[in-house]
Design a protein around this motif. Structure first.
Motif: not given
Length: 315
Positions: A77-86
């Motif tokens: 439920d409602d995970p928190a992400y950051i997005r990066i290259a690769g």
């Protein structure tokens, strides 16, 4: 209290059931599974099955990261992400039916730069507050081995409960920052203390010698021997039920989740350990990286034997 898990190096876990590995020949799988992977993610999945709310913080990268995001939507439920290259890594588990052996290959993961890492860690620590923060698993390229030690110190400083499950330098440096709970397996504890620990008795004997680390609880997982828990004063040993072992992936993460759930519910220490060993046993019964079935827990809990160890008899 707020509970959060951190997964800096998540993965897509692919599991193949095969008859046998044959050198230099192609083998065909009888079954294939795709599961969201990474220790912190597994801890959050297990917490959800225990009906304990937890927020998941992790890193996604590339096309495999998008696939992982879709998998996570089914499990959390409602995970928190950051997005990066690769590209988010892919881990592979081979379950060889002929021998009962299990083979695992872990990917490397994308490079995680300092700026993105700092943003994620700040958000994670702020969310934990005076709650419980679980830091576990491997770290990707670009992240130093002291990252968990820093997080443990920051969470402790704000009155929270840091939980550490790591290996190698991540564990060695992390324990020096005084986590609330550490959950090594036997091999990881052997590497930390620098000597073999062949059975539950020797593990129980060495844990009182680690009081200098200032850690509230040590829980050492011992595979078929269950687990030993030490609170700085008393020692408990929980023996697991006899269950068919299909895959050991996720068993340690299930144990961590149960320990966190037990402390969050303010259960008796012996019952916390009982729950931890029952969840771990339930997980090894499942294929691939599938976790325990909550409906089987009452039965498994009754089969876990918990005893108090008199540390005065330990050497």
């Amino acid at each position: 209290m707020p509970i959060a898990t951190l997964t800096l190096n998540p993965a897509i876990d692919v599991t193949y059931d095969i008859d046998r590995l044959i050198p230099d020949y192609k083998v065909h799988a009888a079954a294939t599974r795709y599961d969201p992977g990474g220790n912190g993610i597994n801890v959050s999945r297990a917490l959800k099955r225990l009906q304990v709310p937890a927020r998941t913080f992790c890193v996604l990268a590339g096309e495999t990261g998008l696939f992982l995001e879709r998998l996570l939507q089914r499990h959390l439920d409602d995970p928190a992400y950051i997005r990066i290259a690769g590209e988010t890594r892919i881990n592979c588990t081979l379950l060889e039916q002929a021998s009962g052996s299990q083979y695992e290959v872990s990917g490397i993961g994308p490079h995680l730069g300092t700026d993105r890492l700092d943003d994620l860690l700040d958000t994670f620590v702020d969310y934990v507050g005076e709650g419980c923060g679980v830091v576990t698993g491997s770290v990707p390229p670009g992240v130093g081995p002291d990252v968990y030690a820093q997080l443990v110190g920051r969470i402790r400083a704000q009155g929270g409960r840091p939980v550490l499950d790591a290996h190698g330098e991540l564990l060695r440096l992390g324990v020096q920052a005084h986590p609330f709970l550490v959950k090594p397996n036997r091999y990881e504890l052997e590497q930390l203390v620098g000597r073999p620990l062949p059975d539950a008795d020797t593990v129980a004997g060495v844990l009182p010698q680690l009081k200098e680390y200032g850690i509230n609880y040590w829980c050492v997982s011992l595979g078929g021997e269950g687990a030993v828990l030490f609170d700085g004063h008393r020692l408990w040993h929980a023996r697991p039920p006899r269950v068919p072992v299909r895959s050991t992936v996720g068993a340690g993460d299930s144990m961590v989740a149960a320990l966190v759930a037990g402390f969050a519910r303010e259960m008796d220490t012996a019952e916390i350990l009982r729950l931890a060993v029952a969840c771990s046993a339930g997980t090894v019964m499942q294929p691939g990286t599938e976790l325990f079935d909550p409906e089987r827990l009452p039965e498994l809990l009754q089969q876990v034997e918990v005893t108090v160890i008199d540390k005065r008899t330990r050497r």
